[in-house]
Design an enzyme around this catalytic site. Structure first.
Site, short mmCIF file in Angstrom:
data_model
loop_
_atom_site.label_atom_id
_atom_site.label_comp_id
_atom_site.label_asym_id
_atom_site.label_seq_id
_atom_site.Cartn_x
_atom_site.Cartn_y
_atom_site.Cartn_z
N LYS A 11 -9.03 -9.08 -34.83
CA LYS A 11 -8.64 -9.01 -33.41
C LYS A 11 -8.62 -10.41 -32.76
CE LYS A 11 -10.30 -4.27 -32.90
NZ LYS A 11 -11.00 -3.30 -32.04
N TYR A 51 -2.71 2.17 -29.44
CA TYR A 51 -3.95 2.78 -28.93
C TYR A 51 -3.67 4.01 -28.06
CZ TYR A 51 -6.60 -1.16 -30.76
OH TYR A 51 -7.20 -2.07 -31.60
N ARG A 104 -18.85 -6.88 -38.01
CA ARG A 104 -19.04 -6.87 -36.55
C ARG A 104 -20.40 -7.45 -36.15
NH1 ARG A 104 -16.15 -1.04 -35.79
NH2 ARG A 104 -14.07 -1.78 -35.21
N ASN A 114 -14.50 -6.70 -30.61
CA ASN A 114 -15.38 -6.38 -31.74
C ASN A 114 -14.82 -6.82 -33.10
OD1 ASN A 114 -13.45 -4.40 -31.99
ND2 ASN A 114 -14.88 -2.67 -32.04
N HIS A 117 -10.57 -4.18 -36.60
CA HIS A 117 -10.26 -2.76 -36.54
C HIS A 117 -10.28 -2.21 -37.97
CE1 HIS A 117 -8.11 0.98 -35.61
NE2 HIS A 117 -7.39 0.74 -36.70
N GLU A 128 -0.99 3.64 -39.18
CA GLU A 128 -1.22 2.28 -38.64
C GLU A 128 -0.59 1.21 -39.53
OE1 GLU A 128 -5.41 3.64 -36.51
OE2 GLU A 128 -5.48 2.26 -38.21
P1 CMP Z 1 -11.45 0.15 -32.61
O1 CMP Z 1 -12.33 1.23 -33.11
O2 CMP Z 1 -10.86 -0.82 -33.52
O3 CMP Z 1 -10.26 0.84 -31.77
C1 CMP Z 1 -10.51 1.33 -30.46
C2 CMP Z 1 -11.13 0.23 -29.68
O4 CMP Z 1 -11.44 0.52 -28.35
C3 CMP Z 1 -12.48 -0.13 -30.29
O5 CMP Z 1 -12.28 -0.71 -31.55
C4 CMP Z 1 -13.03 -1.04 -29.23
O6 CMP Z 1 -12.46 -2.34 -29.32
C5 CMP Z 1 -12.51 -0.34 -27.99
N1 CMP Z 1 -13.57 0.48 -27.40
C6 CMP Z 1 -14.11 1.59 -27.90
N2 CMP Z 1 -15.06 2.08 -27.08
C7 CMP Z 1 -15.11 1.22 -26.04
C8 CMP Z 1 -15.89 1.16 -24.86
N3 CMP Z 1 -16.81 2.10 -24.58
N4 CMP Z 1 -15.68 0.14 -24.03
C9 CMP Z 1 -14.74 -0.80 -24.30
N5 CMP Z 1 -13.97 -0.79 -25.40
C10 CMP Z 1 -14.16 0.20 -26.26
#
Ligand code: CMP
Length: 139
Positions: A11, A51, A104, A114, A117, A128
């Site tokens: 990311k 998303y 992570r 984070n 993905h 994806e």
């Molecule tokens: P990922 O699982 O790659 O894809 C969905 C993304 O949404 C996740 O990583 C985070 O980057 C983001 N995400 C998920 N939960 C939250 C949250 N509670 N607050 C902010 N971002 C979130």
């Protein structure tokens, strides 16, 4: 449905912080082989589509803004049991909860930024992966 491929993105936070090489190294040392990879960036429209499942979540707009804030690396990875093993390798969504040594845990800044993905199912890995790569893509 294939069970040996997953899809990942490094990311914008991790690319901007110079972690791309270290993250790829950790992925390859864990036994994944890279089947396709590109440095690219997401438009607002494409990030919204990627998303779409989170459209109703309160963090959706911020997530799209973050994911369009800079370059990403998209890749298709292969390994036996790829989806599950890759999610173990990256750790929990919230880096505060990610196990020691996971990607992570080492490289993420926050639950939003984070670092990486990882697809959550074989079905989503296929969806994806084809979002970024064509099966017959050649240069
Ligand atoms: P990922 O699982 O790659 O894809 C969905 C993304 O949404 C996740 O990583 C985070 O980057 C983001 N995400 C998920 N939960 C939250 C949250 N509670 N607050 C902010 N971002 C979130």
């Amino acid at each position: 449905m294939e069970t040996n491929k997953t899809f990942t993105m490094i990311k914008p936070d991790a690319v901007a912080n110079g972690h791309t090489g270290a993250i790829l190294d950790q992925i390859i040392k864990a036994g994944f082989s890279v089947k396709a990879m590109k440095l690219t960036s997401l438009s607002t429209e494409k990030a919204g589509q990627f998303y779409a499942i989170h459209k109703e979540r309160p963090f959706f707009n911020d997530l799209v803004k973050f994911m369009t804030s800079g370059p990403i690396v998209a890749a298709i990875l292969e390994k036996e049991n790829a989806v599950e093993d890759f999610r173990k390798l990256i750790g929990a969504t919230d880096p505060k909860k990610a196990e020691e040594g996971t990607i992570r845990n080492k490289f993420a800044e926050s639950i939003e930024a984070n670092a990486v993905h990882g697809s959550d199912s074989d079905e989503n890995a296929a969806i994806e992966g084809s979002f970024f790569f064509s099966a017959f893509e050649r240069v």
